[in-house]
Structure formats: structure tokens, C-alpha cells
Design a protein around this motif. Structure first.
Motif, PDB file in Angstrom:
ATOM      1  N   PHE A  39       0.830  -1.201   0.000  1.00 29.14           N
ATOM      2  CA  PHE A  39       0.000   0.000   0.000  1.00 29.14           C
ATOM      3  C   PHE A  39       0.864   1.251   0.000  1.00 29.14           C
ATOM      4  N   PHE A  40       1.871   1.291   0.866  1.00 26.28           N
ATOM      5  CA  PHE A  40       2.766   2.453   0.916  1.00 26.28           C
ATOM      6  C   PHE A  40       3.401   2.696  -0.451  1.00 26.28           C
ATOM      7  N   GLU A  41       3.910   1.635  -1.057  1.00 26.12           N
ATOM      8  CA  GLU A  41       4.553   1.778  -2.373  1.00 26.12           C
ATOM      9  C   GLU A  41       3.556   2.251  -3.428  1.00 26.12           C
ATOM     10  N   SER A  42       2.297   1.817  -3.328  1.00 28.89           N
ATOM     11  CA  SER A  42       1.284   2.205  -4.318  1.00 28.89           C
ATOM     12  C   SER A  42       0.948   3.696  -4.260  1.00 28.89           C
ATOM     13  N   ILE A  43       1.211   4.328  -3.122  1.00 23.71           N
ATOM     14  CA  ILE A  43       0.949   5.775  -3.025  1.00 23.71           C
ATOM     15  C   ILE A  43       2.240   6.590  -3.048  1.00 23.71           C
ATOM     16  N   GLY A  44       3.337   5.936  -3.409  1.00 22.10           N
ATOM     17  CA  GLY A  44       4.594   6.646  -3.607  1.00 22.10           C
ATOM     18  C   GLY A  44       5.481   6.785  -2.387  1.00 22.10           C
ATOM     19  N   ILE A  45       5.200   6.043  -1.335  1.00 21.27           N
ATOM     20  CA  ILE A  45       6.032   6.087  -0.130  1.00 21.27           C
ATOM     21  C   ILE A  45       6.929   4.853  -0.148  1.00 21.27           C
ATOM     22  N   VAL A  85      -2.283  12.263   6.357  1.00 24.71           N
ATOM     23  CA  VAL A  85      -3.204  13.244   5.785  1.00 24.71           C
ATOM     24  C   VAL A  85      -2.717  13.727   4.423  1.00 24.71           C
ATOM     25  N   PHE A  86      -1.408  13.894   4.275  1.00 25.03           N
ATOM     26  CA  PHE A  86      -0.890  14.425   3.012  1.00 25.03           C
ATOM     27  C   PHE A  86      -0.560  13.348   1.979  1.00 25.03           C
ATOM     28  N   THR A  87      -0.688  12.086   2.339  1.00 29.55           N
ATOM     29  CA  THR A  87      -0.415  11.011   1.362  1.00 29.55           C
ATOM     30  C   THR A  87      -1.636  10.109   1.221  1.00 29.55           C
ATOM     31  N   ALA A  88      -1.823   9.205   2.153  1.00 28.59           N
ATOM     32  CA  ALA A  88      -2.896   8.214   2.058  1.00 28.59           C
ATOM     33  C   ALA A  88      -4.278   8.857   2.036  1.00 28.59           C
TER      34      ALA A  88
END
Length: 140
Positions: A39-45, A85-88
Motif C-alpha cells: 500500500f505504501f509503495e502504491s501511493i509513492g512512499i 493526511v498528506f499522502t494516504a
């Protein structure tokens, strides 16, 4: 309102915030961290941040409940929630979206600024250290 009443209120906030973060951290490890990494990788983290966040939530939640490092973990919780708040949660509405995240930030900010001494290990250790320090000063 007296200090005891305020401390009891902060205690209940500390317990609930700690419990919420503890359970969220636990859920990231339950069944393996790989889902959270994905999930983190899918949102660019970067994926490794999933473990960092999960450890902060799990260990920090437990420590918060015990009243150990309350202000330190409150600051870390604020950082985690700002990141969320600023990513997911980016672009989600306030109602039915991010209000819970902002409430956790506000509660954590309160604990960062005030601490919480009622039934807190930090306070117990600090009191014992101060008592020992005072008794050493008296005998010197």
C-alpha cells in the motif's frame, strides 16, 4: 477545575490515543507487513516506511498507555498523522474522511504540550529520582 481533574482527563486521552495507535500498529503486522508495504509503495512512499510507521504505532501506543515517553511518542504520532493526511488521505473530505486523523493529531498535540502524569511511569520514575536526589542533597 483542579489539577487532579485535568490530569485524569489527560490520562483518559493518553489511554485512548495509545490504544488506537497500538491497534493500528498491530493491524499492520497482523498477517504480515507485506500488505502495508504494498500500500505504501502504491501511493509513492518507500516500502520500508511501512515498518517504521508500524513500529512507531505499536511501540508508541504501548508506551503511551504506560505513560512512558508520552511527549516523544506524541510528537512521533503527529508526524505519522501529518504524513497520512498528506499522502494516504490526500484529497479526502474532512467529514467521513480525515476528521479522525485530525482528532488524533489534536489529541497528540495536547499530550505533547502538557504531558500526562496521572498513573504514568515517566512521572513515577521522575518522582523517585527527585526523591533520591533530594535525600542525597540533605545528607551532603
Amino acid at each position: 477545575m483542579n489539577n487532579k481533574t485535568i490530569e485524569i482527563g489527560l490520562f483518559f486521552s493518553r489511554i485512548m490515543i495509545g490504544l488506537i495507535f497500538l491497534l493500528h500498529g498491530w493491524s499492520k503486522f497482523e498477517g504480515g507487513i507485506s500488505g502495508t508495504v504494498g500500500f505504501f509503495e502504491s501511493i509513492g512512499i518507500p516500502g520500508f516506511m511501512a515498518s517504521v510507521v508500524a513500529v512507531i504505532e505499536l511501540a508508541g501506543g504501548a508506551a503511551m498507555i504506560l505513560g512512558l515517553g508520552t511527549r516523544v511518542f506524541a510528537l512521533l504520532f503527529i508526524a505519522v498523522m501529518v504524513g497520512a493526511v498528506f499522502t494516504a488521505k490526500a484529497g479526502q473530505p474532512f467529514l467521513m474522511g480525515t476528521e479522525f486523523d485530525y482528532m488524533l493529531m489534536a489529541g497528540s498535540l495536547t499530550l505533547l504540550l502538557t504531558g500526562s502524569r496521572f498513573l504514568a511511569l515517566d512521572y513515577l520514575f521522575n518522582r523517585q529520582g527527585a526523591t533520591r536526589q533530594n535525600s542525597q542533597n540533605v545528607s551532603a
